[in-house]
Design a protein around this motif. Structure first.
Motif, PDB file in Angstrom:
ATOM      1  N   ILE A   1       0.698  -0.050  -4.820  1.00  0.00           N
ATOM      2  CA  ILE A   1       0.144  -0.820  -5.934  1.00  0.00           C
ATOM      3  C   ILE A   1       1.259  -1.359  -6.833  1.00  0.00           C
ATOM      4  O   ILE A   1       1.155  -2.464  -7.366  1.00  0.00           O
ATOM      5  CB  ILE A   1      -0.915  -0.011  -6.716  1.00  0.00           C
ATOM      6  CG1 ILE A   1      -1.826  -0.944  -7.489  1.00  0.00           C
ATOM      7  CG2 ILE A   1      -0.300   1.016  -7.619  1.00  0.00           C
ATOM      8  CD1 ILE A   1      -3.120  -0.297  -7.907  1.00  0.00           C
ATOM      9  N   LEU A   2       2.350  -0.615  -6.987  1.00  0.00           N
ATOM     10  CA  LEU A   2       3.503  -1.114  -7.742  1.00  0.00           C
ATOM     11  C   LEU A   2       4.099  -2.338  -7.060  1.00  0.00           C
ATOM     12  O   LEU A   2       4.402  -3.343  -7.707  1.00  0.00           O
ATOM     13  CB  LEU A   2       4.568  -0.028  -7.894  1.00  0.00           C
ATOM     14  CG  LEU A   2       4.219   1.147  -8.809  1.00  0.00           C
ATOM     15  CD1 LEU A   2       5.255   2.257  -8.660  1.00  0.00           C
ATOM     16  CD2 LEU A   2       4.098   0.705 -10.253  1.00  0.00           C
ATOM     17  N   LYS A   3       4.264  -2.265  -5.741  1.00  0.00           N
ATOM     18  CA  LYS A   3       4.835  -3.385  -4.988  1.00  0.00           C
ATOM     19  C   LYS A   3       3.925  -4.607  -5.021  1.00  0.00           C
ATOM     20  O   LYS A   3       4.398  -5.728  -5.193  1.00  0.00           O
ATOM     21  CB  LYS A   3       5.110  -2.961  -3.542  1.00  0.00           C
ATOM     22  CG  LYS A   3       6.246  -1.980  -3.418  1.00  0.00           C
ATOM     23  CD  LYS A   3       6.600  -1.738  -1.969  1.00  0.00           C
ATOM     24  CE  LYS A   3       6.165  -0.372  -1.544  1.00  0.00           C
ATOM     25  NZ  LYS A   3       6.557  -0.046  -0.166  1.00  0.00           N
ATOM     26  N   GLU A   4       2.617  -4.392  -4.880  1.00  0.00           N
ATOM     27  CA  GLU A   4       1.666  -5.506  -4.902  1.00  0.00           C
ATOM     28  C   GLU A   4       1.675  -6.250  -6.231  1.00  0.00           C
ATOM     29  O   GLU A   4       1.497  -7.461  -6.274  1.00  0.00           O
ATOM     30  CB  GLU A   4       0.250  -4.997  -4.633  1.00  0.00           C
ATOM     31  CG  GLU A   4      -0.004  -4.575  -3.217  1.00  0.00           C
ATOM     32  CD  GLU A   4      -1.345  -3.859  -3.060  1.00  0.00           C
ATOM     33  OE1 GLU A   4      -2.195  -3.943  -3.968  1.00  0.00           O
ATOM     34  OE2 GLU A   4      -1.523  -3.192  -2.021  1.00  0.00           O
ATOM     35  N   GLY A   5       1.887  -5.537  -7.332  1.00  0.00           N
ATOM     36  CA  GLY A   5       1.835  -6.155  -8.644  1.00  0.00           C
ATOM     37  C   GLY A   5       3.158  -6.717  -9.145  1.00  0.00           C
ATOM     38  O   GLY A   5       3.191  -7.376 -10.182  1.00  0.00           O
ATOM     39  N   TRP A   6       4.248  -6.467  -8.418  1.00  0.00           N
ATOM     40  CA  TRP A   6       5.551  -6.919  -8.891  1.00  0.00           C
ATOM     41  C   TRP A   6       5.733  -8.403  -8.619  1.00  0.00           C
ATOM     42  O   TRP A   6       5.409  -8.896  -7.548  1.00  0.00           O
ATOM     43  CB  TRP A   6       6.666  -6.117  -8.227  1.00  0.00           C
ATOM     44  CG  TRP A   6       8.013  -6.434  -8.787  1.00  0.00           C
ATOM     45  CD1 TRP A   6       9.043  -7.022  -8.119  1.00  0.00           C
ATOM     46  CD2 TRP A   6       8.482  -6.192 -10.119  1.00  0.00           C
ATOM     47  NE1 TRP A   6      10.133  -7.156  -8.954  1.00  0.00           N
ATOM     48  CE2 TRP A   6       9.808  -6.660 -10.200  1.00  0.00           C
ATOM     49  CE3 TRP A   6       7.904  -5.631 -11.253  1.00  0.00           C
ATOM     50  CZ2 TRP A   6      10.575  -6.574 -11.357  1.00  0.00           C
ATOM     51  CZ3 TRP A   6       8.654  -5.551 -12.411  1.00  0.00           C
ATOM     52  CH2 TRP A   6       9.971  -6.021 -12.455  1.00  0.00           C
ATOM     53  N   TYR A   7       6.288  -9.123  -9.567  1.00  0.00           N
ATOM     54  CA  TYR A   7       6.439 -10.570  -9.485  1.00  0.00           C
ATOM     55  C   TYR A   7       7.867 -11.022  -9.185  1.00  0.00           C
ATOM     56  O   TYR A   7       8.154 -12.209  -9.200  1.00  0.00           O
ATOM     57  CB  TYR A   7       5.963 -11.207 -10.799  1.00  0.00           C
ATOM     58  CG  TYR A   7       6.657 -10.657 -12.020  1.00  0.00           C
ATOM     59  CD1 TYR A   7       7.760 -11.302 -12.549  1.00  0.00           C
ATOM     60  CD2 TYR A   7       6.214  -9.485 -12.624  1.00  0.00           C
ATOM     61  CE1 TYR A   7       8.409 -10.800 -13.669  1.00  0.00           C
ATOM     62  CE2 TYR A   7       6.855  -8.985 -13.751  1.00  0.00           C
ATOM     63  CZ  TYR A   7       7.951  -9.649 -14.268  1.00  0.00           C
ATOM     64  OH  TYR A   7       8.579  -9.144 -15.368  1.00  0.00           O
ATOM     65  N   GLY A   8       8.751 -10.092  -8.911  1.00  0.00           N
ATOM     66  CA  GLY A   8      10.142 -10.443  -8.667  1.00  0.00           C
ATOM     67  C   GLY A   8      10.554 -10.224  -7.223  1.00  0.00           C
ATOM     68  O   GLY A   8       9.734  -9.956  -6.348  1.00  0.00           O
ATOM     69  N   GLU A   9      11.873 -10.349  -7.003  1.00  0.00           N
ATOM     70  CA  GLU A   9      12.418 -10.209  -5.654  1.00  0.00           C
ATOM     71  C   GLU A   9      12.711  -8.750  -5.298  1.00  0.00           C
ATOM     72  O   GLU A   9      12.563  -8.347  -4.166  1.00  0.00           O
ATOM     73  CB  GLU A   9      13.710 -11.024  -5.505  1.00  0.00           C
ATOM     74  CG  GLU A   9      13.519 -12.515  -5.620  1.00  0.00           C
ATOM     75  CD  GLU A   9      13.629 -13.017  -7.053  1.00  0.00           C
ATOM     76  OE1 GLU A   9      14.467 -12.497  -7.815  1.00  0.00           O
ATOM     77  OE2 GLU A   9      12.874 -13.916  -7.415  1.00  0.00           O
ATOM     78  N   HIS A  10      13.186  -7.987  -6.261  1.00  0.00           N
ATOM     79  CA  HIS A  10      13.565  -6.594  -6.022  1.00  0.00           C
ATOM     80  C   HIS A  10      12.826  -5.703  -7.006  1.00  0.00           C
ATOM     81  O   HIS A  10      12.563  -6.103  -8.128  1.00  0.00           O
ATOM     82  CB  HIS A  10      15.077  -6.406  -6.176  1.00  0.00           C
ATOM     83  CG  HIS A  10      15.869  -7.310  -5.296  1.00  0.00           C
ATOM     84  ND1 HIS A  10      16.001  -7.099  -3.946  1.00  0.00           N
ATOM     85  CD2 HIS A  10      16.554  -8.441  -5.572  1.00  0.00           C
ATOM     86  CE1 HIS A  10      16.743  -8.061  -3.425  1.00  0.00           C
ATOM     87  NE2 HIS A  10      17.087  -8.893  -4.392  1.00  0.00           N
ATOM     88  N   LEU A  11      12.519  -4.504  -6.577  1.00  0.00           N
ATOM     89  CA  LEU A  11      11.793  -3.560  -7.429  1.00  0.00           C
ATOM     90  C   LEU A  11      12.315  -2.153  -7.174  1.00  0.00           C
ATOM     91  O   LEU A  11      12.539  -1.764  -6.022  1.00  0.00           O
ATOM     92  CB  LEU A  11      10.289  -3.607  -7.114  1.00  0.00           C
ATOM     93  CG  LEU A  11       9.408  -2.550  -7.790  1.00  0.00           C
ATOM     94  CD1 LEU A  11       9.369  -2.760  -9.301  1.00  0.00           C
ATOM     95  CD2 LEU A  11       7.999  -2.595  -7.219  1.00  0.00           C
ATOM     96  N   HIS A  12      12.503  -1.410  -8.263  1.00  0.00           N
ATOM     97  CA  HIS A  12      12.886  -0.008  -8.127  1.00  0.00           C
ATOM     98  C   HIS A  12      12.143   0.833  -9.153  1.00  0.00           C
ATOM     99  O   HIS A  12      11.699   0.350 -10.185  1.00  0.00           O
ATOM    100  CB  HIS A  12      14.402   0.180  -8.259  1.00  0.00           C
ATOM    101  CG  HIS A  12      14.927  -0.181  -9.612  1.00  0.00           C
ATOM    102  ND1 HIS A  12      15.390  -1.446  -9.903  1.00  0.00           N
ATOM    103  CD2 HIS A  12      15.061   0.541 -10.749  1.00  0.00           C
ATOM    104  CE1 HIS A  12      15.793  -1.487 -11.160  1.00  0.00           C
ATOM    105  NE2 HIS A  12      15.601  -0.279 -11.701  1.00  0.00           N
ATOM    106  N   LEU A  13      12.016   2.088  -8.827  1.00  0.00           N
ATOM    107  CA  LEU A  13      11.430   3.088  -9.701  1.00  0.00           C
ATOM    108  C   LEU A  13      12.558   3.655 -10.567  1.00  0.00           C
ATOM    109  O   LEU A  13      13.611   4.017 -10.048  1.00  0.00           O
ATOM    110  CB  LEU A  13      10.807   4.182  -8.827  1.00  0.00           C
ATOM    111  CG  LEU A  13       9.991   5.274  -9.469  1.00  0.00           C
ATOM    112  CD1 LEU A  13       8.704   4.698 -10.038  1.00  0.00           C
ATOM    113  CD2 LEU A  13       9.663   6.336  -8.423  1.00  0.00           C
ATOM    114  N   ASP A  14      12.337   3.695 -11.902  1.00  0.00           N
ATOM    115  CA  ASP A  14      13.322   4.264 -12.821  1.00  0.00           C
ATOM    116  C   ASP A  14      12.949   5.667 -13.274  1.00  0.00           C
ATOM    117  O   ASP A  14      13.818   6.512 -13.447  1.00  0.00           O
ATOM    118  CB  ASP A  14      13.479   3.384 -14.061  1.00  0.00           C
ATOM    119  CG  ASP A  14      14.325   2.157 -13.804  1.00  0.00           C
ATOM    120  OD1 ASP A  14      15.375   2.285 -13.157  1.00  0.00           O
ATOM    121  OD2 ASP A  14      13.939   1.061 -14.256  1.00  0.00           O
TER     122      ASP A  14
END
Length: 175
Positions: free
Chosen positions: A47-60
């Protein structure tokens, strides 16, 4: 997790999750906070990946929120009949010797947004100048559900203090 007759049963939890990543036309990475009901953090990733609007995503960072502002949090299949609401507040403010806006997040139990905002102003970024509320909202209006099934937050007054220290923090690439 609890066990019943040798079978593992996972309880649904309210996860507050800090994420970051890169987006087109931004010079630095951007960050967001997501609120997802799931039985474990791994079940929030899609669900985090589906909602992300950018090119790269990471968990902080993340935390399973068990309580806030003198109330325990329970997840139930039915709505709670109460005037109390759980609010998320993002405060911003400045340190004279530091470039960039500082932020602090908090969860507050109140009947109204105005009441939650007043509580936040007394607790968050109290030593910074020009502190202000960047965003405030009822948590129930921004929830996502990892398994697609709508459930409800119940606030149980217990008088305890709860902190927002993460259970985990670091860098975990998701996309």
């Amino acid at each position: 997790m609890s066990e019943t007759k040798g079978m593992a049963i996972y309880m649904k939890k309210l996860f507050v999750i800090g994420i970051g990543g890169s987006i087109n036309k931004a010079n630095i990475e951007v960050h967001d906070v997501q609120l997802i009901i799931a039985d474990c953090i791994e079940n929030t990733y899609d669900i985090l990946k589906e909602g992300w609007y950018g090119e790269h995503l990471h968990l902080d960072e993340y935390k399973a929120l068990i309580g806030a502002d003198g109330c325990a949090i329970q997840i139930e299949d039915y709505p709670q009949n109460t005037e109390l609401n759980l609010f998320f507040v993002n405060m911003g403010g400045y340190l004279k010797e530091t470039f960039g806006e500082q932020h602090e997040y908090g969860f507050f139990v109140a009947e109204t947004e105005k009441e939650a905002k007043e509580k936040a102003k007394k607790e968050l970024l109290i030593n910074l100048y020009d502190s202000h509320v960047d965003s405030i909202f009822k948590v129930e209006n921004h929830l996502k559900f990892a398994d697609g099934k709508i459930v409800y937050i119940h606030l149980i007054p217990d008088g305890k203090g709860y902190c927002l220290n993460p259970e985990w923090s670091g860098y975990k690439k998701l996309i």
